[in-house]
Design an enzyme around this catalytic site. Structure first.
Site, PDB file in Angstrom:
ATOM      1  N   GLU A  42       0.823  -1.212   0.000  1.00 56.98           N
ATOM      2  CA  GLU A  42       0.000   0.000   0.000  1.00 56.98           C
ATOM      3  C   GLU A  42       0.855   1.260   0.000  1.00 56.98           C
ATOM      4  O   GLU A  42       0.476   2.285  -0.571  1.00 56.98           O
ATOM      5  CB  GLU A  42      -0.948   0.024   1.203  1.00 56.98           C
ATOM      6  CG  GLU A  42      -2.095  -0.977   1.122  1.00 56.98           C
ATOM      7  CD  GLU A  42      -1.693  -2.366   1.580  1.00 56.98           C
ATOM      8  OE1 GLU A  42      -0.508  -2.584   1.917  1.00 56.98           O
ATOM      9  OE2 GLU A  42      -2.579  -3.254   1.615  1.00 56.98           O
TER      10      GLU A  42
ATOM     11  N   PHE B 230     -10.508  -8.286  14.239  1.00 55.74           N
ATOM     12  CA  PHE B 230      -9.407  -8.607  13.327  1.00 55.74           C
ATOM     13  C   PHE B 230      -9.224  -7.471  12.313  1.00 55.74           C
ATOM     14  O   PHE B 230     -10.176  -7.021  11.690  1.00 55.74           O
ATOM     15  CB  PHE B 230      -9.714  -9.925  12.601  1.00 55.74           C
ATOM     16  CG  PHE B 230      -8.675 -10.295  11.585  1.00 55.74           C
ATOM     17  CD1 PHE B 230      -7.379 -10.612  11.991  1.00 55.74           C
ATOM     18  CD2 PHE B 230      -8.967 -10.303  10.235  1.00 55.74           C
ATOM     19  CE1 PHE B 230      -6.417 -10.943  11.053  1.00 55.74           C
ATOM     20  CE2 PHE B 230      -8.008 -10.639   9.296  1.00 55.74           C
ATOM     21  CZ  PHE B 230      -6.722 -10.955   9.699  1.00 55.74           C
ATOM     22  N   GLN B 231      -8.012  -7.001  12.182  1.00 52.96           N
ATOM     23  CA  GLN B 231      -7.637  -5.921  11.262  1.00 52.96           C
ATOM     24  C   GLN B 231      -8.395  -4.628  11.548  1.00 52.96           C
ATOM     25  O   GLN B 231      -8.646  -3.825  10.653  1.00 52.96           O
ATOM     26  CB  GLN B 231      -7.796  -6.342   9.800  1.00 52.96           C
ATOM     27  CG  GLN B 231      -6.783  -7.434   9.410  1.00 52.96           C
ATOM     28  CD  GLN B 231      -6.714  -7.711   7.924  1.00 52.96           C
ATOM     29  OE1 GLN B 231      -7.681  -7.529   7.198  1.00 52.96           O
ATOM     30  NE2 GLN B 231      -5.562  -8.181   7.468  1.00 52.96           N
TER      31      GLN B 231
ATOM     32  N   LYS C  19     -17.199  -1.319   6.624  1.00 53.30           N
ATOM     33  CA  LYS C  19     -17.656  -2.316   5.641  1.00 53.30           C
ATOM     34  C   LYS C  19     -19.141  -2.122   5.307  1.00 53.30           C
ATOM     35  O   LYS C  19     -19.574  -2.358   4.174  1.00 53.30           O
ATOM     36  CB  LYS C  19     -17.413  -3.728   6.198  1.00 53.30           C
ATOM     37  CG  LYS C  19     -17.675  -4.826   5.202  1.00 53.30           C
ATOM     38  CD  LYS C  19     -17.378  -6.193   5.806  1.00 53.30           C
ATOM     39  CE  LYS C  19     -17.697  -7.301   4.810  1.00 53.30           C
ATOM     40  NZ  LYS C  19     -17.456  -8.629   5.416  1.00 53.30           N
TER      41      LYS C  19
ATOM     42  N   MET D 111      23.830   9.054   2.129  1.00 48.02           N
ATOM     43  CA  MET D 111      23.809  10.333   2.847  1.00 48.02           C
ATOM     44  C   MET D 111      24.089  10.116   4.323  1.00 48.02           C
ATOM     45  O   MET D 111      24.741  10.941   4.979  1.00 48.02           O
ATOM     46  CB  MET D 111      22.454  11.028   2.647  1.00 48.02           C
ATOM     47  CG  MET D 111      22.376  12.423   3.244  1.00 48.02           C
ATOM     48  SD  MET D 111      23.552  13.570   2.505  1.00 48.02           S
ATOM     49  CE  MET D 111      22.542  14.316   1.222  1.00 48.02           C
TER      50      MET D 111
END
Lengths: 570, 91
Positions: free
Chosen positions: A54, A116-117, A166, A480
């Protein structure tokens, strides 16, 4: 109301299409599966790109927005899909990029149960978005999408996040066109700047002996390049750019004065340090631009032109604040103000150019001739593409040298994670840029560290057969970091060494044509062959880990005390 | 408590009602290390579309810096207007 009710997921796709969305970067999962059950039915209107992470999708949407001026769209599911977007969202916020970020959320019933999630992604993004919404029913989708796109790409642009429970996808509603947007208090443009305020700029320019302009990203966002050129020529004034302002002014113009800042051009920093009038247009006086703030302000008057009035006087008080879109203010100034000449100032600037060299990558020769020089490679790519390409840099030395030595000819061509400085940006941003401007040549110029932070997007690039060139500056170090450790931490090289895979073989494993260049002859040939090849390419350049970016203005150091070589710091 | 409380301000922010308005404001104040002594909320219309949120804030920032914070607060999308007054020390 004759039509049947539709699922929220379908309404959402129609709402995106109504906004003119053509490309979406998203990854399906869990709670956004009802959306994905619809999204492939809209393939004739919107192309859906499947990034491999993502974050890559978010950076791609950001890159797409930068080169098109349109609002990017990125989607992630709830939980990790959403948190993976956080860095990209922050990047868009720091650089004022219009992207609408979509996340899934568990059902409203489950919210707060640590399902969940489930994550409080709305809470997490609040500090790093221009605005955000939560939607839990189909009936609210159209209006929310309309407002989100309006807010993202009006006034000072920025990311807008919509978190969809959802339920939003699976409930039904009639598709009703959005009503007029009513956001009391949201004024994208400030009140019109009074004419007498703009006329004060004339007095300041008239009194000044050593003026300069710092043109930033706001000039690009306002599409004000033409007006800036007119202003510059009218007043014969040097135009310096910030990193994000590069490509807002023709770099072959005699009035162009290079890039300012921590790793800007030595001449540019001398101009800024000695100027008695600095006109900042669409820039926010970032610490990487000003160096030590007290020294930056000393004996200098400041004019600040910005669309966002909350930027005025933020880091220090300015003498004249001109609120408005850069294009509009410059157009009015070009009409209202008389011209100026600063011959003695230009004589001094020309002396600095002779003394320090200007736009010349050979000023700091490479230490070890067995390696390639990064700025020379950037120069080779610049010349091969005649400055016409879109170039996305990553973060670090490659970023500074791309800014300094790619001679951008066209606006909206330089992509860089300026504010956030997020390694891993270059590759997916270039990918998004290519989707946005498929007919333009696109390069990603990246270090081996940053490249590996989003290396998985090679899969997306290969799958889409994107005609995109990737230049890896391979030195097996976080370059760097190594420079700072060498120069500011007494050479204590702490955890900045990388053991790389064979990048050419990695590319080939994805079906991407690859080259390895250890000599300039090999480099020249690889660049030519990569440009001629139709499809994605990757070149690994064998560069010097100890080639440092100079000048270097260490943090909180006056621009006038810039270090021009390692001995100045050791 | 080690927070310095050099300057005290009374702030009134007119806001549109919506999810997370107070969170957005407190996040912005925290970003600038402005401490909230207290706040209360006042509905401005029967439909409860607009509210005034009254804050008492303390901050080590000078007037210019605090004004910038207030401008940033006002830039939040649900915030319609912000007014503030500096209070004499000790109040």
């Amino acid at each position: 109301m004759s039509e049947e009710k539709k699922l929220g997921s379908e309404i959402f796709c129609e709402a995106l299409a109504a906004e003119g969305v053509e490309v979406i970067f998203g990854i399906p999962g869990g709670v956004v599966l009802p959306l994905y059950d619809q999204i492939n039915k809209f393939g004739h209107k919107m192309k859906h790109i499947l990034p491999r992470n993502e974050q890559g999708g978010g950076f791609a949407a950001d890159g797409y927005a930068r080169v098109t001026g349109r609002t990017g769209v990125a989607i992630g599911t709830s939980g990790p899909g959403a948190t993976n977007l956080l860095t990209a969202i922050t990047n868009s916020m720091m650089d004022s990029i219009p992207v609408v970020y979509i996340t899934g959320q568990v059902t409203e019933e489950l919210m707060g149960t640590d399902a969940f999630q489930e994550t409080d992604i709305l809470g997490m993004t609040m500090p790093v978005v221009k605005h955000s919404y939560f939607v839990s029913h189909a009936k609210d989708i159209v209006q929310t999408v309309k407002e989100a796109f309006y807010i993202a790409n009006s006034g000072r642009p920025g990311p807008v996040h919509i978190d969809f429970a959802k339920d939003a996808w699976v409930t039904k509603a009639h598709y009703l066109p959005a009503t007029a947007i009513d956001l009391p208090g949201y004024n994208p443009l400030p009140d019109e700047c009074p004419e007498e305020e703009i006329l004060k700029l004339e007095d300041l320019l008239h009194e000044s002996e050593r003026p300069m302009v710092i043109a930033g990203h706001g000039v690009e966002l306002a599409n004000a390049r033409e007006q800036l050129v007119e202003f510059a020529e009218k007043h014969n004034i040097p135009i310096a750019n910030t990193l994000l302002g590069l490509s807002t002014f023709p770099q072959d113009h005699e009035l162009w004065a290079g890039m300012i800042g921590m790793h800007g051009d030595a001449v540019t920093n001398c101009i800024a340090h000695n100027a008695d009038l600095i006109i900042s247009i669409g820039s926010r006086f970032d610490d990487r631009i000003t160096g030590n703030l007290e020294a930056f302000q000393k004996d200098t008057k400041f004019v600040h032109i910005d669309i966002d009035v909350s930027e005025f006087h933020k880091n220090f008080p300015v003498d004249l604040a001109l609120p408005g879109d850069a294009k509009e203010i410059l157009m009015r100034a070009n009409t209202l103000l008389k011209g100026n000449e600063y011959p003695s100032w230009w004589k001094q600037i020309d002396e600095w150019k002779s003394q320090y060299g200007f736009l010349d990558f050979t000023v700091n020769p490479i230490n070890d001739e067995s390696f390639l020089s990064q700025p020379r490679i950037v120069d080779m790519i610049s010349k091969a593409s005649d400055g016409e390409a879109i170039v996305a840099a990553d973060v670090g030395r490659n970023q500074m040298w791309t800014g300094r030595f790619y001679r951008f000819k066209k606006p909206n061509s330089h992509l860089s994670s300026g504010g956030l400085g997020s390694m891993g940006y270059g590759l997916p941003a270039a990918m998004g840029a290519k989707f946005g401007q498929p007919d333009r040549e696109v390069w990603a110029i990246v270090g081996d560290g940053g490249f590996q932070m989003n290396i998985q997007e090679l899969g997306t690039i290969a799958e889409s057969k994107l005609d995109l060139n990737i230049a890896i500056m391979e030195d097996s170090h976080l370059g760097m970091v190594r420079q700072w450790q060498n120069l500011l931490f007494k050479g204590n090289i702490s955890h900045s060494v990388l053991k790389n895979p064979d990048f050419v073989k990695v590319a080939e494993a994805y079906g991407i044509k690859g080259w390895r260049a250890k000599t300039y002859e090999e480099a020249e040939q690889a660049i030519a062959e990569a440009r001629a090849h139709k499809g994605p390419t990757l070149i690994s350049f064998h560069v010097d880990p100890d080639e440092h970016v100079f000048p270097m203005v260490p943090p909180n150091t006056p621009l006038g005390d810039q270090s021009l070589k390692a001995e100045d710091l050791l | 408590m080690t927070h310095k409380t050099d300057n005290h301000y009374k702030v009134t922010a007119k806001v549109r009602n919506g999810l997370g308005v107070i969170a957005r404001m407190t996040i912005m104040l925290r970003k600038f290390n402005v401490n909230i002594q207290s706040f209360d909320v006042e509905a401005l219309d029967d439909e409860k579309r607009f509210y005034n949120i009254h804050f008492v804030l303390d901050s080590t920032k000078d007037n210019r810096e605090f004004e910038v914070v207030m401008k940033k607060l006002e830039r939040l999308i649900p915030v319609v207007k912000v007014d503030f007054t500096k209070q004499p020390n000790g109040q």
